[in-house]
Design a protein around this motif. Structure first.
Motif, PDB file in Angstrom:
ATOM      1  N   ARG A 165      -6.847   1.890  -9.000  1.00  0.00           N
ATOM      2  CA  ARG A 165      -8.174   2.314  -8.520  1.00  0.00           C
ATOM      3  C   ARG A 165      -8.603   3.602  -9.216  1.00  0.00           C
ATOM      4  N   GLU A 166      -7.671   4.529  -9.398  1.00  0.00           N
ATOM      5  CA  GLU A 166      -8.008   5.785 -10.087  1.00  0.00           C
ATOM      6  C   GLU A 166      -8.361   5.556 -11.556  1.00  0.00           C
ATOM      7  N   ALA A 167      -7.815   4.464 -12.113  1.00  0.00           N
ATOM      8  CA  ALA A 167      -8.148   4.143 -13.512  1.00  0.00           C
ATOM      9  C   ALA A 167      -9.472   3.375 -13.608  1.00  0.00           C
ATOM     10  N   GLY A 168     -10.143   3.195 -12.460  1.00  0.00           N
ATOM     11  CA  GLY A 168     -11.446   2.542 -12.467  1.00  0.00           C
ATOM     12  C   GLY A 168     -11.395   1.024 -12.472  1.00  0.00           C
ATOM     13  N   VAL A 169     -10.221   0.454 -12.217  1.00  0.00           N
ATOM     14  CA  VAL A 169     -10.084  -1.004 -12.211  1.00  0.00           C
ATOM     15  C   VAL A 169     -10.706  -1.579 -10.931  1.00  0.00           C
ATOM     16  N   ASN A 170     -11.446  -2.669 -11.086  1.00  0.00           N
ATOM     17  CA  ASN A 170     -12.064  -3.365  -9.965  1.00  0.00           C
ATOM     18  C   ASN A 170     -11.007  -4.237  -9.283  1.00  0.00           C
ATOM     19  N   LEU A 171     -10.260  -3.594  -8.387  1.00  0.00           N
ATOM     20  CA  LEU A 171      -9.098  -4.231  -7.758  1.00  0.00           C
ATOM     21  C   LEU A 171      -9.444  -4.780  -6.384  1.00  0.00           C
ATOM     22  N   HIS A 172      -9.136  -6.062  -6.184  1.00  0.00           N
ATOM     23  CA  HIS A 172      -9.281  -6.661  -4.854  1.00  0.00           C
ATOM     24  C   HIS A 172      -7.933  -7.203  -4.400  1.00  0.00           C
ATOM     25  N   SER A 173      -7.376  -6.600  -3.365  1.00  0.00           N
ATOM     26  CA  SER A 173      -6.142  -7.109  -2.770  1.00  0.00           C
ATOM     27  C   SER A 173      -6.527  -7.796  -1.467  1.00  0.00           C
ATOM     28  N   LEU A 174      -6.068  -9.040  -1.283  1.00  0.00           N
ATOM     29  CA  LEU A 174      -6.505  -9.799  -0.108  1.00  0.00           C
ATOM     30  C   LEU A 174      -5.821  -9.323   1.168  1.00  0.00           C
ATOM     31  N   GLY A 205       0.798  -1.224   0.000  1.00  0.00           N
ATOM     32  CA  GLY A 205       0.000   0.000   0.000  1.00  0.00           C
ATOM     33  C   GLY A 205       0.830   1.273   0.000  1.00  0.00           C
ATOM     34  N   PHE A 206       2.117   1.128   0.303  1.00  0.00           N
ATOM     35  CA  PHE A 206       3.008   2.300   0.352  1.00  0.00           C
ATOM     36  C   PHE A 206       3.648   2.551  -1.008  1.00  0.00           C
ATOM     37  N   GLN A 207       3.307   1.712  -2.003  1.00  0.00           N
ATOM     38  CA  GLN A 207       3.751   2.001  -3.361  1.00  0.00           C
ATOM     39  C   GLN A 207       2.533   2.368  -4.204  1.00  0.00           C
ATOM     40  N   GLN A 208       2.745   2.770  -5.440  1.00  0.00           N
ATOM     41  CA  GLN A 208       1.701   3.504  -6.169  1.00  0.00           C
ATOM     42  C   GLN A 208       0.706   2.647  -6.953  1.00  0.00           C
ATOM     43  N   GLY A 209       0.985   1.339  -7.090  1.00  0.00           N
ATOM     44  CA  GLY A 209       0.173   0.506  -7.981  1.00  0.00           C
ATOM     45  C   GLY A 209      -1.315   0.512  -7.669  1.00  0.00           C
ATOM     46  N   GLY A 210      -1.663   0.336  -6.400  1.00  0.00           N
ATOM     47  CA  GLY A 210      -3.066   0.270  -6.007  1.00  0.00           C
ATOM     48  C   GLY A 210      -3.802   1.564  -6.331  1.00  0.00           C
ATOM     49  N   LYS A 211      -3.169   2.680  -5.984  1.00  0.00           N
ATOM     50  CA  LYS A 211      -3.754   3.997  -6.244  1.00  0.00           C
ATOM     51  C   LYS A 211      -3.965   4.196  -7.753  1.00  0.00           C
TER      52      LYS A 211
END
Lengths: 189, 189
Positions: free
Chosen positions: A166-175, A157-163
């Motif tokens: 999510r900002e690109a509208g991808v339905n992201l689920h990280s366990l 979460g401290f790197q940029q991938g998730g942000k």
């Protein structure tokens, strides 16, 4: 996913402030019973998405994708990083920048294994800067297929991938999302 | 294994006289339902061997090993070919000569994931010259573990790997042995 968080706390090793080593169950040795729980969780989260194929990238994503695919009853396609003399000439490619290695590499998927009718779920072990997932997403778009979502086991979460995703509208689920690992202490979001 | 032979005849592509491309179910796209039949067959053949760990090599062996491991209820360890900054410093290594690429590469397994108590089953997709399997066997011997057998999906019977391993007393089971591919025609042993 509580089981995963417990597993990370019990077996994970923090190296420096940004490397989380989970070699005992996810990246070198594979705890297959545990991966089945991961697969079941991805199924629970994406079961209504009418997934037709799971896409991942060699090598660490393969086992998770294969076990997960059993719940969805769909094939897996893994993007190749390395040159293979056996690969089709008709391929989609995308460039991925690796922060770890400081270099760019190509990922490749044979055209016949993604069609414009496909509803694709991307599965991978780690999400850090998100470049590998963006490369896979690019290939899905080239094929005119639909990306239903991205399932990640551990997000940094401290790197940029998730942000970014999510900002690109991808339905992201990280366990599990690790927000910091300062002084060897793992803090989940 | 009849299902496998049928699958090879229906979906395999022969390139030249020595390349058998099975990208549609084994090496790029993964037919997970089929891999479950492969895993079940390996279970049937090695179920009395008290297997404690399955050893394979990245990338193509991983999915087969992971699915197969569900039947044995044991963990998988996959040997790494590439340098990873996250790998242990305490590792077993072995040199593998690749006929395809004409070069030698190193395979690596962290010492903590093989013990002298282990009874190990090696699983891989293809057996050609057998160098990868010999590298894994070497690592098992370095660890003082016991190699119970080797399970291969497709053996190229016209190359030397099978002969070498059988003469060395290895309990080798290949689910299909291709004896020749002249003029694009696949002949099984």
């Amino acid at each position: 996913m509580e089981l995963l968080k417990r597993k990370i706390l019990e077996e994970g090793e923090v190296i420096g402030e940004d490397i989380l080593k989970v070699d005992s169950f996810l990246n070198h040795q594979l705890d297959i019973e545990f991966l089945n729980e991961v697969g079941r969780e991805f199924w629970y989260r994406f079961k209504d998405e009418k997934v037709t194929r799971i896409l991942t990238i060699e090598s660490s994503g393969i086992a998770i994708a294969a076990i997960t695919a059993q719940y969805f009853k769909v094939p897996v396609v893994f993007a190749k990083k390395n040159i293979s003399r056996n690969l089709d000439t008709e391929i989609y490619t995308s460039e991925v920048f690796s922060f770890t290695k400081g270099t760019t590499y190509q990922i490749k998927v044979a055209k016949r294994y993604i069609t414009s009718q496909d509803r694709i779920l991307i599965i991978d072990d780690f999400l850090a800067n998100g470049r590998a997932v963006l490369g896979l997403k690019d290939i899905i778009e080239q094929a005119g297929a639909y990306l239903v979502g991205v399932g990640i086991v551990i997000e940094k979460g401290f790197q940029q991938g998730g942000k970014t995703l999510r900002e690109a509208g991808v339905n992201l689920h990280s366990l599990a999302i690790v927000d910091s690992m300062r002084d060897g202490k793992i803090v989940f979001r």
